[in-house]
Scaffold this motif. Structure first.
Motif, PDB file in Angstrom:
ATOM      1  N   UNK A  38       1.002  -1.245  -0.273  1.00 37.12           N
ATOM      2  CA  UNK A  38       0.432  -0.001   0.049  1.00 37.12           C
ATOM      3  C   UNK A  38       0.975   1.523  -0.074  1.00 37.12           C
ATOM      4  N   UNK A  39       2.089   1.073   0.630  1.00 36.78           N
ATOM      5  CA  UNK A  39       3.077   1.944   0.515  1.00 36.78           C
ATOM      6  C   UNK A  39       4.214   2.838  -0.561  1.00 36.78           C
ATOM      7  N   UNK A  40       3.732   1.281  -1.526  1.00 34.38           N
ATOM      8  CA  UNK A  40       5.160   1.567  -2.250  1.00 34.38           C
ATOM      9  C   UNK A  40       5.186   0.573  -3.843  1.00 34.38           C
ATOM     10  N   UNK A  41       6.507   0.555  -4.348  1.00 34.38           N
ATOM     11  CA  UNK A  41       6.286  -0.475  -4.945  1.00 34.38           C
ATOM     12  C   UNK A  41       7.152  -1.751  -4.915  1.00 34.38           C
ATOM     13  N   UNK A  42       7.054  -3.045  -4.790  1.00 36.39           N
ATOM     14  CA  UNK A  42       7.402  -3.944  -4.562  1.00 36.39           C
ATOM     15  C   UNK A  42       8.435  -4.807  -5.238  1.00 36.39           C
ATOM     16  N   UNK A  43       9.934  -5.023  -4.946  1.00 31.86           N
ATOM     17  CA  UNK A  43      10.880  -5.058  -5.834  1.00 31.86           C
ATOM     18  C   UNK A  43      10.867  -7.152  -5.654  1.00 31.86           C
ATOM     19  N   UNK A  44      11.192  -7.980  -6.856  1.00 30.51           N
ATOM     20  CA  UNK A  44      11.827  -9.152  -6.606  1.00 30.51           C
ATOM     21  C   UNK A  44      12.995  -9.397  -6.929  1.00 30.51           C
TER      22      UNK A  44
END
Length: 166
Positions: A95-101
């Motif tokens: 909800x607060x940002x971009x998720x990077x795998x």
């Protein structure tokens, strides 16, 4: 690049989330948060001690509570490999940002995790490293907004590729 509030790094143990996170935060002038360190501070003990003494369920609860308690703003967040096991924690982070795998192949993870017994890696009773890897990959893929391959790359290249991808 400014439009992202937080950058959340997820991936296998040994993928380089903490190392890449520090370099990325410095490069972008952002705050750096390592959730494993927050868990240790909160519990007053090392991750492995929590796992050994309290068990995997208690560890997962503590990890989830710790993540739900943070309200980061313009931070690079390195998470523990098991964060994707908590839907609540992942929803909060997404909800607060971009998720990077940060993606690494199994053989590379195994090679990087020379000393598995002291790393504080959440393995369920009877679960092998391979079993954990196979169980988590679909979860990382499900939550990731972006995937960056980290195999055979030095951390500077990974950071460069990540910034480019963002």
């Amino acid at each position: 690049m400014q439009h992202h509030k937080n950058i959340v790094l997820i991936g296998m143990p040994g993928a380089g989330k903490s190392t890449v996170g520090v370099v990325l935060a410095k490069t972008l002038g952002m705050q750096f948060i390592d959730t494993d360190i927050l868990i240790q501070e909160r519990a007053g003990k090392m991750l492995q001690e929590i796992l050994d003494g309290n068990g995997p369920d208690a560890f997962k609860r503590l990890e989830e509570e710790t993540i739900l308690s943070i309200r980061p703003d313009r931070a690079v967040i390195a998470t523990g490999g098991s964060v994707v096991c908590s839907e609540a924690a992942m929803a909060h982070l997404k909800s607060g940002g971009v998720v990077v795998y940060l993606e690494i192949p199994y053989a590379e993870m195994e090679a990087r995790l020379k000393n598995i017994t002291t790393r504080g890696i959440l393995l369920l009773p009877g679960q092998s490293l391979r079993g954990m890897y196979d169980e988590r990959v679909p979860l990382y893929e499900k939550y990731a907004d972006l995937t960056v391959a980290c195999s055979d790359e030095d951390f500077e290249s990974v950071v460069g590729n990540l910034i480019e991808a963002l």
